[in-house]
Design a protein around this motif. Structure first.
Motif, mmCIF file in Angstrom:
data_model
loop_
_atom_site.group_PDB
_atom_site.id
_atom_site.type_symbol
_atom_site.label_atom_id
_atom_site.label_comp_id
_atom_site.label_asym_id
_atom_site.label_seq_id
_atom_site.Cartn_x
_atom_site.Cartn_y
_atom_site.Cartn_z
ATOM 1 N N LEU A 140 -2.986 4.350 -9.784
ATOM 2 C CA LEU A 140 -2.437 5.691 -9.941
ATOM 3 C C LEU A 140 -3.573 6.714 -9.956
ATOM 4 O O LEU A 140 -4.565 6.536 -10.646
ATOM 5 C CB LEU A 140 -1.629 5.788 -11.237
ATOM 6 C CG LEU A 140 -0.380 4.903 -11.296
ATOM 7 C CD1 LEU A 140 0.157 4.827 -12.707
ATOM 8 C CD2 LEU A 140 0.692 5.430 -10.349
ATOM 9 N N VAL A 141 -3.391 7.785 -9.179
ATOM 10 C CA VAL A 141 -4.413 8.820 -9.049
ATOM 11 C C VAL A 141 -3.800 10.185 -9.328
ATOM 12 O O VAL A 141 -2.698 10.494 -8.853
ATOM 13 C CB VAL A 141 -5.034 8.809 -7.640
ATOM 14 C CG1 VAL A 141 -5.954 10.008 -7.441
ATOM 15 C CG2 VAL A 141 -5.808 7.516 -7.411
ATOM 16 N N CYS A 142 -4.521 10.987 -10.090
ATOM 17 C CA CYS A 142 -4.107 12.366 -10.358
ATOM 18 C C CYS A 142 -5.181 13.320 -9.837
ATOM 19 O O CYS A 142 -6.356 12.965 -9.741
ATOM 20 C CB CYS A 142 -3.937 12.608 -11.857
ATOM 21 S SG CYS A 142 -2.725 11.551 -12.647
ATOM 22 N N PHE A 143 -4.747 14.542 -9.523
ATOM 23 C CA PHE A 143 -5.667 15.620 -9.167
ATOM 24 C C PHE A 143 -5.436 16.758 -10.144
ATOM 25 O O PHE A 143 -4.301 17.048 -10.524
ATOM 26 C CB PHE A 143 -5.410 16.113 -7.743
ATOM 27 C CG PHE A 143 -5.690 15.100 -6.675
ATOM 28 C CD1 PHE A 143 -6.913 15.084 -6.005
ATOM 29 C CD2 PHE A 143 -4.730 14.163 -6.319
ATOM 30 C CE1 PHE A 143 -7.172 14.147 -5.019
ATOM 31 C CE2 PHE A 143 -4.976 13.210 -5.338
ATOM 32 C CZ PHE A 143 -6.197 13.204 -4.682
ATOM 33 N N CYS A 144 -6.517 17.413 -10.549
ATOM 34 C CA CYS A 144 -6.389 18.527 -11.486
ATOM 35 C C CYS A 144 -7.569 19.464 -11.293
ATOM 36 O O CYS A 144 -8.695 19.007 -11.062
ATOM 37 C CB CYS A 144 -6.360 18.004 -12.924
ATOM 38 S SG CYS A 144 -6.054 19.266 -14.189
ATOM 39 N N ASP A 145 -7.323 20.763 -11.378
ATOM 40 C CA ASP A 145 -8.421 21.715 -11.314
ATOM 41 C C ASP A 145 -9.342 21.523 -12.508
ATOM 42 O O ASP A 145 -8.921 21.078 -13.579
ATOM 43 C CB ASP A 145 -7.892 23.148 -11.286
ATOM 44 C CG ASP A 145 -7.439 23.573 -9.896
ATOM 45 O OD1 ASP A 145 -7.676 22.811 -8.933
ATOM 46 O OD2 ASP A 145 -6.843 24.663 -9.768
ATOM 47 N N CYS A 146 -10.597 21.906 -12.319
ATOM 48 C CA CYS A 146 -11.632 21.656 -13.325
ATOM 49 C C CYS A 146 -12.030 22.939 -14.059
ATOM 50 O O CYS A 146 -13.108 23.009 -14.638
ATOM 51 C CB CYS A 146 -12.848 21.041 -12.622
ATOM 52 S SG CYS A 146 -13.987 20.165 -13.698
ATOM 53 N N ASP A 147 -11.168 23.950 -14.029
ATOM 54 C CA ASP A 147 -11.529 25.262 -14.562
ATOM 55 C C ASP A 147 -10.814 25.613 -15.863
ATOM 56 O O ASP A 147 -10.859 26.752 -16.309
ATOM 57 C CB ASP A 147 -11.254 26.343 -13.524
ATOM 58 C CG ASP A 147 -9.791 26.358 -13.070
ATOM 59 O OD1 ASP A 147 -8.953 25.686 -13.707
ATOM 60 O OD2 ASP A 147 -9.496 27.039 -12.066
ATOM 61 N N ALA A 148 -10.121 24.627 -16.469
ATOM 62 C CA ALA A 148 -9.403 24.801 -17.734
ATOM 63 C C ALA A 148 -8.136 25.631 -17.597
ATOM 64 O O ALA A 148 -7.556 26.043 -18.602
ATOM 65 C CB ALA A 148 -10.300 25.403 -18.816
ATOM 66 N N SER A 149 -7.677 25.868 -16.367
ATOM 67 C CA SER A 149 -6.409 26.572 -16.187
ATOM 68 C C SER A 149 -5.227 25.627 -16.360
ATOM 69 O O SER A 149 -4.108 26.058 -16.651
ATOM 70 C CB SER A 149 -6.347 27.227 -14.801
ATOM 71 O OG SER A 149 -6.429 26.249 -13.776
ATOM 72 N N LEU A 150 -5.469 24.333 -16.182
ATOM 73 C CA LEU A 150 -4.433 23.309 -16.323
ATOM 74 C C LEU A 150 -4.896 22.273 -17.332
ATOM 75 O O LEU A 150 -6.081 21.931 -17.378
ATOM 76 C CB LEU A 150 -4.157 22.642 -14.971
ATOM 77 C CG LEU A 150 -3.558 23.551 -13.902
ATOM 78 C CD1 LEU A 150 -3.699 22.926 -12.514
ATOM 79 C CD2 LEU A 150 -2.086 23.830 -14.207
ATOM 80 N N ASP A 151 -3.974 21.765 -18.116
ATOM 81 C CA ASP A 151 -4.305 20.853 -19.215
ATOM 82 C C ASP A 151 -4.145 19.401 -18.766
ATOM 83 O O ASP A 151 -3.020 18.932 -18.550
ATOM 84 C CB ASP A 151 -3.374 21.140 -20.396
ATOM 85 C CG ASP A 151 -3.750 20.352 -21.643
ATOM 86 O OD1 ASP A 151 -4.647 19.491 -21.555
ATOM 87 O OD2 ASP A 151 -3.150 20.621 -22.705
ATOM 88 N N PRO A 152 -5.248 18.647 -18.639
ATOM 89 C CA PRO A 152 -5.140 17.248 -18.230
ATOM 90 C C PRO A 152 -4.324 16.390 -19.188
ATOM 91 O O PRO A 152 -3.849 15.316 -18.798
ATOM 92 C CB PRO A 152 -6.602 16.782 -18.199
ATOM 93 C CG PRO A 152 -7.400 18.035 -18.017
ATOM 94 C CD PRO A 152 -6.641 19.086 -18.776
ATOM 95 N N ALA A 153 -4.143 16.836 -20.416
ATOM 96 C CA ALA A 153 -3.343 16.067 -21.369
ATOM 97 C C ALA A 153 -1.891 15.955 -20.929
ATOM 98 O O ALA A 153 -1.145 15.103 -21.416
ATOM 99 C CB ALA A 153 -3.420 16.704 -22.757
ATOM 100 N N LEU A 154 -1.464 16.807 -19.979
ATOM 101 C CA LEU A 154 -0.088 16.775 -19.488
ATOM 102 C C LEU A 154 0.101 15.779 -18.351
ATOM 103 O O LEU A 154 1.227 15.547 -17.910
ATOM 104 C CB LEU A 154 0.312 18.175 -19.000
ATOM 105 C CG LEU A 154 0.230 19.295 -20.037
ATOM 106 C CD1 LEU A 154 0.555 20.636 -19.388
ATOM 107 C CD2 LEU A 154 1.173 19.026 -21.200
ATOM 108 N N LEU A 155 -0.984 15.177 -17.874
ATOM 109 C CA LEU A 155 -0.896 14.305 -16.707
ATOM 110 C C LEU A 155 -0.011 13.071 -16.900
ATOM 111 O O LEU A 155 0.649 12.645 -15.937
ATOM 112 C CB LEU A 155 -2.291 13.879 -16.259
ATOM 113 C CG LEU A 155 -3.115 14.987 -15.574
ATOM 114 C CD1 LEU A 155 -4.555 14.532 -15.382
ATOM 115 C CD2 LEU A 155 -2.486 15.360 -14.233
ATOM 116 N N PRO A 156 0.057 12.459 -18.078
ATOM 117 C CA PRO A 156 0.952 11.300 -18.211
ATOM 118 C C PRO A 156 2.395 11.601 -17.835
ATOM 119 O O PRO A 156 3.095 10.730 -17.307
ATOM 120 C CB PRO A 156 0.819 10.939 -19.695
ATOM 121 C CG PRO A 156 -0.585 11.348 -20.038
ATOM 122 C CD PRO A 156 -0.797 12.632 -19.269
#
Length: 234
Positions: free
Chosen positions: A82-98
């Motif tokens: 499983l692979v996720c993509f997320c911006d690295c600028d703190a505009s999106l919260d990686p904790a929501l990825l699950p």
């Protein structure tokens, strides 16, 4: 990198990075525990790569400038199913990825996108929002998918993504992913995610000119003929 607890599954998270040292501590601290952060340094001059490595991330160097180039280098470096993509600028919260991964893991979706819902002043400048609105309309006409955003937060299976044989290495990469997935018959869904004011200055949509370049790149993807190869996600 302590991470946020998530015991249900694990995944690799691709984080394209260009001079994001100010945002990295927060972003990497929000990666779910047991997941692997793959920071793709795209030529940073602020020490982002060394900082990310010191915080426990896997760092990949991609000398060819371009959002798509960084994303694809990260995908190639991933090892998890499983692979996720997320911006690295703190505009999106990686904790929501699950929550994005869950439908892919359970087999009810093949590609899940995070639909951005702005929170706070300056979270989504007007020019960037208008560009996204126009592209979303064109995307719906092209794919017949009921999508309202081209959100950079997304989740899918690694081998299926590689089978799409994505070629765009500029700003059109996220859109090409959705178009080729639709052509291949993937089940594509979206779910709302909070969109916060970014840390630092945007390299793509922070100005009208940057937005225009992004729209230009993505429009070229929409004009391309449907891919002949049938990539399957299942």
């Amino acid at each position: 990198m302590k991470g946020v607890t998530d015991s249900t599954t694990s995944a690799d998270v691709v984080l394209p990075c260009l001079d994001e040292a100010a945002a990295l501590p927060w972003v990497l601290g929000r990666i779910p525990a047991g997941w692997r952060a793959v920071v793709v340094d795209n030529g940073s001059a602020d020490g982002s790569a060394d900082l990310a490595r010191s915080l426990g991330a896997t760092v990949v160097h991609e000398p060819r400038r371009g959002f798509g180039a960084a994303c694809h280098a990260g995908l190639l470096a991933c090892e998890a199913d499983l692979v996720c993509f997320c911006d690295c600028d703190a505009s999106l919260d990686p904790a929501l990825l699950p929550a994005l991964v869950a439908p892919v893991r359970d087999g009810t979706a093949d590609l899940v996108l995070g639909r951005r819902r702005p929170e706070g002043r300056g979270a989504w400048p007007l020019h960037a929002r208008l560009g996204n609105l126009a592209l979303s309309r064109m995307l719906r006409r092209r794919t017949r998918l009921d999508l309202r955003d081209l959100g950079p937060m997304r989740a899918a299976r690694r081998e299926a993504l590689l089978a799409l044989e994505l070629t765009d290495r500029r700003n059109g990469y996220p859109l090409e992913m959705v178009v080729r997935a639709a052509d291949a018959g993937w089940r594509v869904t979206e779910t709302d995610v909070p969109y916060r004011p970014r840390t630092g200055t945007s390299k793509v949509t922070g100005t009208w000119r940057g937005t225009w370049h992004a729209v230009r790149d993505m429009s070229a993807v929409l004009r391309a003929p449907a891919a002949g190869a049938e990539a399957t996600a299942r």
